[in-house]
Design a protein around this motif. Structure first.
Motif, PDB file in Angstrom:
ATOM      1  N   GLU A   1       0.848  -1.202   0.000  1.00  0.00           N
ATOM      2  CA  GLU A   1       0.000   0.000   0.000  1.00  0.00           C
ATOM      3  C   GLU A   1       0.880   1.248   0.000  1.00  0.00           C
ATOM      4  OE1 GLU A   1      -3.948  -1.736   2.323  1.00  0.00           O
ATOM      5  OE2 GLU A   1      -2.359  -0.832   3.520  1.00  0.00           O
ATOM      6  N   ARG A   2       1.926   1.205   0.825  1.00  0.00           N
ATOM      7  CA  ARG A   2       2.832   2.359   0.883  1.00  0.00           C
ATOM      8  C   ARG A   2       3.634   2.516  -0.403  1.00  0.00           C
ATOM      9  NH1 ARG A   2       5.680   3.689   6.338  1.00  0.00           N
ATOM     10  NH2 ARG A   2       3.916   3.675   7.764  1.00  0.00           N
ATOM     11  N   LEU A   3       3.993   1.392  -0.998  1.00  0.00           N
ATOM     12  CA  LEU A   3       4.789   1.430  -2.226  1.00  0.00           C
ATOM     13  C   LEU A   3       3.990   2.044  -3.374  1.00  0.00           C
ATOM     14  CD1 LEU A   3       7.205   0.518  -4.068  1.00  0.00           C
ATOM     15  CD2 LEU A   3       5.978  -1.648  -4.346  1.00  0.00           C
ATOM     16  N   GLY A   4       2.713   1.669  -3.483  1.00  0.00           N
ATOM     17  CA  GLY A   4       1.896   2.098  -4.607  1.00  0.00           C
ATOM     18  C   GLY A   4       0.816   3.062  -4.181  1.00  0.00           C
ATOM     19  N   PRO A   5      -0.395   2.581  -3.856  1.00  0.00           N
ATOM     20  CA  PRO A   5      -0.785   1.174  -3.852  1.00  0.00           C
ATOM     21  C   PRO A   5      -0.635   0.514  -5.230  1.00  0.00           C
ATOM     22  CG  PRO A   5      -2.503   2.600  -2.929  1.00  0.00           C
ATOM     23  CD  PRO A   5      -1.491   3.487  -3.529  1.00  0.00           C
ATOM     24  N   VAL A   6      -0.632  -0.819  -5.200  1.00  0.00           N
ATOM     25  CA  VAL A   6      -0.371  -1.605  -6.400  1.00  0.00           C
ATOM     26  C   VAL A   6      -1.617  -2.428  -6.774  1.00  0.00           C
ATOM     27  CG1 VAL A   6       2.071  -1.768  -5.755  1.00  0.00           C
ATOM     28  CG2 VAL A   6       0.512  -3.629  -5.130  1.00  0.00           C
ATOM     29  N   THR A   7      -1.529  -3.166  -7.851  1.00  0.00           N
ATOM     30  CA  THR A   7      -2.614  -4.079  -8.235  1.00  0.00           C
ATOM     31  C   THR A   7      -2.644  -5.258  -7.267  1.00  0.00           C
ATOM     32  OG1 THR A   7      -2.455  -3.460 -10.559  1.00  0.00           O
ATOM     33  CG2 THR A   7      -3.501  -5.566 -10.084  1.00  0.00           C
ATOM     34  N   VAL A   8      -3.834  -5.599  -6.803  1.00  0.00           N
ATOM     35  CA  VAL A   8      -3.986  -6.706  -5.847  1.00  0.00           C
ATOM     36  C   VAL A   8      -4.987  -7.723  -6.391  1.00  0.00           C
ATOM     37  CG1 VAL A   8      -3.445  -5.278  -3.838  1.00  0.00           C
ATOM     38  CG2 VAL A   8      -5.823  -5.469  -4.618  1.00  0.00           C
ATOM     39  N   LYS A   9      -5.194  -8.789  -5.634  1.00  0.00           N
ATOM     40  CA  LYS A   9      -6.229  -9.753  -6.026  1.00  0.00           C
ATOM     41  C   LYS A   9      -7.560  -9.332  -5.401  1.00  0.00           C
ATOM     42  CE  LYS A   9      -6.064 -13.016  -2.173  1.00  0.00           C
ATOM     43  NZ  LYS A   9      -5.771 -14.368  -1.699  1.00  0.00           N
ATOM     44  N   SER A  10      -8.654  -9.750  -6.036  1.00  0.00           N
ATOM     45  CA  SER A  10      -9.964  -9.600  -5.406  1.00  0.00           C
ATOM     46  C   SER A  10     -10.590 -10.982  -5.330  1.00  0.00           C
ATOM     47  CB  SER A  10     -10.851  -8.650  -6.215  1.00  0.00           C
ATOM     48  OG  SER A  10     -11.010  -9.135  -7.537  1.00  0.00           O
ATOM     49  N   GLY A  11     -11.664 -11.090  -4.552  1.00  0.00           N
ATOM     50  CA  GLY A  11     -12.317 -12.386  -4.388  1.00  0.00           C
ATOM     51  C   GLY A  11     -11.443 -13.332  -3.600  1.00  0.00           C
ATOM     52  N   ASP A  12     -11.813 -14.610  -3.602  1.00  0.00           N
ATOM     53  CA  ASP A  12     -11.069 -15.594  -2.818  1.00  0.00           C
ATOM     54  C   ASP A  12     -11.389 -16.978  -3.349  1.00  0.00           C
ATOM     55  OD1 ASP A  12      -9.908 -15.667   0.375  1.00  0.00           O
ATOM     56  OD2 ASP A  12     -10.621 -17.517  -0.542  1.00  0.00           O
ATOM     57  N   VAL A  13     -10.339 -17.694  -3.791  1.00  0.00           N
ATOM     58  CA  VAL A  13     -10.578 -19.019  -4.401  1.00  0.00           C
ATOM     59  C   VAL A  13     -11.024 -20.053  -3.377  1.00  0.00           C
ATOM     60  CG1 VAL A  13      -8.984 -18.760  -6.342  1.00  0.00           C
ATOM     61  CG2 VAL A  13      -8.144 -19.706  -4.164  1.00  0.00           C
ATOM     62  N   CYS A  14     -10.829 -19.727  -2.117  1.00  0.00           N
ATOM     63  CA  CYS A  14     -11.114 -20.697  -1.064  1.00  0.00           C
ATOM     64  C   CYS A  14     -12.568 -20.597  -0.609  1.00  0.00           C
ATOM     65  CB  CYS A  14     -10.152 -20.425   0.083  1.00  0.00           C
ATOM     66  SG  CYS A  14     -10.435 -21.380   1.542  1.00  0.00           S
ATOM     67  N   SER A  15     -12.994 -19.394  -0.260  1.00  0.00           N
ATOM     68  CA  SER A  15     -14.284 -19.243   0.410  1.00  0.00           C
ATOM     69  C   SER A  15     -15.084 -18.046  -0.071  1.00  0.00           C
ATOM     70  CB  SER A  15     -14.040 -19.110   1.917  1.00  0.00           C
ATOM     71  OG  SER A  15     -13.122 -18.050   2.165  1.00  0.00           O
ATOM     72  N   GLY A  16     -14.674 -17.431  -1.194  1.00  0.00           N
ATOM     73  CA  GLY A  16     -15.293 -16.185  -1.640  1.00  0.00           C
ATOM     74  C   GLY A  16     -16.800 -16.269  -1.855  1.00  0.00           C
ATOM     75  N   ALA A  17     -17.269 -17.373  -2.441  1.00  0.00           N
ATOM     76  CA  ALA A  17     -18.695 -17.457  -2.773  1.00  0.00           C
ATOM     77  C   ALA A  17     -19.545 -17.549  -1.502  1.00  0.00           C
ATOM     78  CB  ALA A  17     -18.956 -18.661  -3.674  1.00  0.00           C
ATOM     79  N   GLY A  18     -19.088 -18.336  -0.551  1.00  0.00           N
ATOM     80  CA  GLY A  18     -19.843 -18.505   0.698  1.00  0.00           C
ATOM     81  C   GLY A  18     -19.875 -17.220   1.513  1.00  0.00           C
ATOM     82  N   GLU A  19     -18.739 -16.519   1.525  1.00  0.00           N
ATOM     83  CA  GLU A  19     -18.694 -15.250   2.258  1.00  0.00           C
ATOM     84  C   GLU A  19     -19.661 -14.249   1.634  1.00  0.00           C
ATOM     85  OE1 GLU A  19     -14.569 -14.067   2.301  1.00  0.00           O
ATOM     86  OE2 GLU A  19     -13.987 -15.913   3.328  1.00  0.00           O
TER      87      GLU A  19
END
Ligand SMILES: Nc1nc2c(c(=O)[nH]1)N[C@H]1C(S)=C(S)[C@@H](COP(=O)(O)OP(=O)(O)OC[C@H]3O[C@@H](n4cnc5c(=O)[nH]c(N)nc54)[C@H](O)[C@@H]3O)O[C@H]1N2
Ligand SMILES: Nc1nc2c(c(=O)[nH]1)N[C@H]1C(S)=C(S)[C@@H](COP(=O)(O)OP(=O)(O)OC[C@H]3O[C@@H](n4cnc5c(=O)[nH]c(N)nc54)[C@H](O)[C@@H]3O)O[C@H]1N2
Ligand SMILES: [Mo]
Length: 649
Positions: free
Chosen positions: A125-143
């Motif tokens: 965040e301090r460096l950029g902020p930069v491109t990050v991931k969104s969602g979650d391959v593990c539990s994203g749909a349930g959340e």
């Protein structure tokens, strides 16, 4: 003379159980890991994969020097840490200056659940902020589903299941992924509770269940709707449901859009079984322990929403022994206010890692920094992920081992294991917090993630307030807990109960949604109402012996094993090496027949290595679930054919 000591720590590996550990250290080496008998959930025992961790800890394969590839395709050569960190800082500075923070992609996944890892996120965040991931391959749909339905995703106390008359395990293999539920389920059963397992895959959890329903893959929403219909017709719906649920009549219409027999047929269960399940919900209290597997499908979020709605209308929310438990809030007790005010310029959905990086433009992704993750083996479309990483201008991978992902890097930085880390954890399977302590020194030539970020921050001039010991950051992370009297000393003895957690979630039947009521689902995709009943679905799930791709090297020789019902492999014999083909490619696997499995499922172990030709994810295409940007891992159709000679070996 032997110098033997024991020390308490905790396990930050990606697992709901988040155990308290006792490490035995002999002459500076960890020789044994055991469960802390004083941890309320761990109760003195741990899983096989972590009791074997000392082998990994002391492995000769651990990386102890930075590895650098000066030109694409060249072999790695060792370089010093100063050279390596100068290089990383120089590349970061150049890319930010020339193309903005968005040109750098930062990614981490489940390597460590440590809370300190968020301090590493803050570096970016301090460096950029930069491109990050969104969602979650593990539990994203349930959340996403539970956010939509309840406004939050959390659970009642771990031990509240003892107040239930029936415990529903919706797709959960507790013998692999939640072993500390085993004694509790057995105890509950001995006290008269009934255990119901709904899972298309036959596994050991059936042995402690009173009723096992081997439903169609993706059939859970149909089961939930069939139960709901029966409840509406048999006075099983809570008479007060209208007072705390929105859209009750639309939900009722949805349940009535098919007959009881039609819902049963859709889920491939008998109408009698479906009725038995419905009676259990009607009697209550019924707790629904929802596994993570069923939401890793195309309509994963809607599936969880159907179960949420069922728990709500049957009166099983906000009462002891009730609940629709998918997740336990694990981070909220810690303070992350240092991160306030930063917004990433761009996000790539985690399941689309490969194509997402390859297609990103304006600016393109020029640099990737991957830590605590092995996306080549673990994310959909292994080859696209590998290709995406190999073709960046500069890819950095930080790991204790030379993983599939590290092999695609320009620079590999060797890092510590959890036995050398100073951290905190929460858990997504119970409400206890714990400190992670360095029980041994790290090998010479290895730096912790935090130390790497500190040294980079100095080189980049973003060190103010950042470049401090882990202990200072840990104290900051406790800011919120200290307001309720929980400070560092509380962690000295072991597990700390999260003071913000509720014993019974949604007590008083108030919910976190805008209306304060449960948001019942009102429609379902046709694929959930009438799931396909043909084809063979590749299902690569967790196994007892490994944490995701963290296998010992010697297990990765030869073709991976594919478990299949004999009828689904007509013309082949048990033990045959065959070609498994999907829309993405093909893989040679060795068949293992199991007549207990459904003929529409082919089982593999998750985490096989791509460079060894064993990654199931090489066959899985990148796709997002209906909500929450989870990965569609278990809906890939595959066919079995003869292995051509070239493919074997
Ligand atoms: N086909 C299929 N694929 C799946 C799944 C599935 O069921 N089927 N499950 C999915 C799920 S649920 C998940 S959560 C993901 C998991 O995906 P990943 O989190 O990528 O899984 P791991 O293979 O455990 O990779 C973590 C890496 O972190 C490293 N590591 C450990 N500790 C540290 C540390 O402190 N610092 C750094 N820098 N590295 C560290 C480990 O050595 C390891 O190489 O996989 C997903 N992939
Ligand atoms: N030993 C070991 N333990 C682990 C891990 C590991 O790799 N190894 N991984 C860790 C990780 S990353 C996570 S997220 C957690 C959870 O790890 P997961 O492996 O996600 O845990 P489960 O949800 O128990 O397992 C998935 C279950 O979903 C079932 N399932 C698949 N499709 C369906 C369906 O359509 N309907 C129903 N009802 N069931 C279905 C599968 O049969 C399987 O039993 O465990 C952690 N624990
Ligand atoms: Mo996971």
């Amino acid at each position: 003379m032997h110098n033997t000591i024991t020390q308490k720590t905790a396990c930050p590996r990606d697992c709901p159980d988040a155990c308290g550990l006792i490490a035995t250290i002999e002459n500076g080496r960890v020789v044994r890991l055991q469960g802390d008998p004083e941890h309320p959930v761990t109760q003195g025992f741990i899983c096989q994969r972590t009791s074997r961790f000392p082998d990994r800890q002391n492995s000769t394969e651990r990386l102890t020097q930075p590895l650098y590839r000066p030109t694409k395709g060249a072999d790695f050569q060792t370089i010093t840490w100063d050279e390596a960190l100068d290089l990383v800082a120089d590349r970061m500075q150049t890319f930010v200056a020339e193309s903005g923070g968005a040109s750098i992609f930062h990614h981490r996944c489940g390597g460590s659940m440590g809370i300190m890892k968020h301090v590493g996120d803050h570096f970016f965040e301090r460096l950029g902020p930069v491109t990050v991931k969104s969602g979650d391959v593990c539990s994203g749909a349930g959340e996403a589903a539970q956010l939509t339905d309840f406004g939050i995703f959390d659970s009642s106390d771990f031990f509240d299941l003892h107040n239930a008359k029936t415990i529903f395990l919706w797709g959960k293999n507790v013998f692999v992924s939640s072993i500390h539920l085993i004694p509790e389920l057995k105890k509950a059963r001995a006290n008269g509770a009934r255990i119901v397992l709904i899972d298309p895959v036959a596994h050991q959890t059936a042995s402690i269940s009173d009723l096992y329903v081997q439903s169609r893959p993706g059939g859970d929403a149909a089961i939930a709707m069939g139960i709901a219909r029966w409840l509406f017709e048999n006075d099983g719906v809570d008479p007060d449901a209208e007072s705390y649920c929105d859209h009750l009549s639309a939900f009722r219409d949805l349940a009535f859009s098919k007959s009881h027999a039609q819902w049963a047929a859709a889920a491939d269960v008998s109408p009698e079984q479906l009725q038995q399940l419905a009676q259990a919900y009607a009697e209550g209290p019924t707790t629904s322990l929802i596994g993570w597997g069923l939401q890793r499908r195309r309509h994963g979020a809607a599936t969880i929403r159907a179960i949420d709605a069922l728990a709500a209308v049957s009166g099983n929310l906000g009462i002891p022994g009730g609940g629709a438990s998918f997740y336990y809030v694990r981070r909220d007790a810690y303070d992350f206010s240092f991160s306030d005010g930063f917004t990433a310029p761009r996000a790539i959905p985690e399941p689309l890692f490969g194509p997402g990086i390859l297609e990103a433009s304006d600016p393109p992704i020029r640099m990737a920094y991957i830590w605590g993750a092995n996306p080549v083996a673990m994310l959909p479309d292994s080859e696209a992920v590998a290709q995406a990483l190999r073709t960046r201008e500069f890819t950095v991978v930080v790991d204790p081992f030379l993983t599939d992902t590290a092999r695609c890097a320009d620079l590999v930085l060797p890092t510590t294991t959890f036995l050398e880390e100073d951290d905190f954890i929460g858990s997504y399977g119970h409400h206890y917090l714990h400190e992670v302590r360095p029980v041994v020194d790290s090998p010479t030539g290895v730096l912790s993630d935090h130390e790497i970020f500190r040294q980079l921050s100095r080189r980049l001039g973003i060190d103010e307030g950042f470049d401090v010991e882990a202990s200072v950051w840990k104290d900051r992370l406790l800011t919120k807990l200290k307001t309720v009297g929980v400070d560092q000393s509380a962690f000295a003895k072991g597990a700390v109960a999260n003071p913000f957690a509720r014993k019974v979630l949604f007590e008083g039947r108030t919910f976190g949604t805008e209306s304060g009521r449960v948001n019942l689902l009102t429609e379902l995709a046709e694929e959930l109402k009438t799931p396909a009943c043909t084809g063979l679905r590749l299902t690569a799930v967790s196994t007892r012996l490994s944490q995701a791709s963290q296998w010992p090297t010697e297990t990765q020789n030869g073709p991976a094993t594919a478990v299949i019902h004999p009828e689904a492999a007509a013309g082949f014999a048990d033990g045959d090496v065959v070609r498994l083909t999907s829309s993405r490619g093909s893989l040679s696997v060795r068949l293992k027949f199991d007549a207990n499995q459904r003929p529409d499922i082919l089982l593999m172990e998750k985490g096989g290595w791509h460079f060894a030709g064993r990654s199931a994810n090489a066959l899985i295409h990148a796709e997002l679930t209906d909500d929450g940007e989870c990965a569609v891992y278990y809906d890939e159709m595959v066919t079995v054919s003869s292995a051509d000679v070239d493919a074997v070996g």
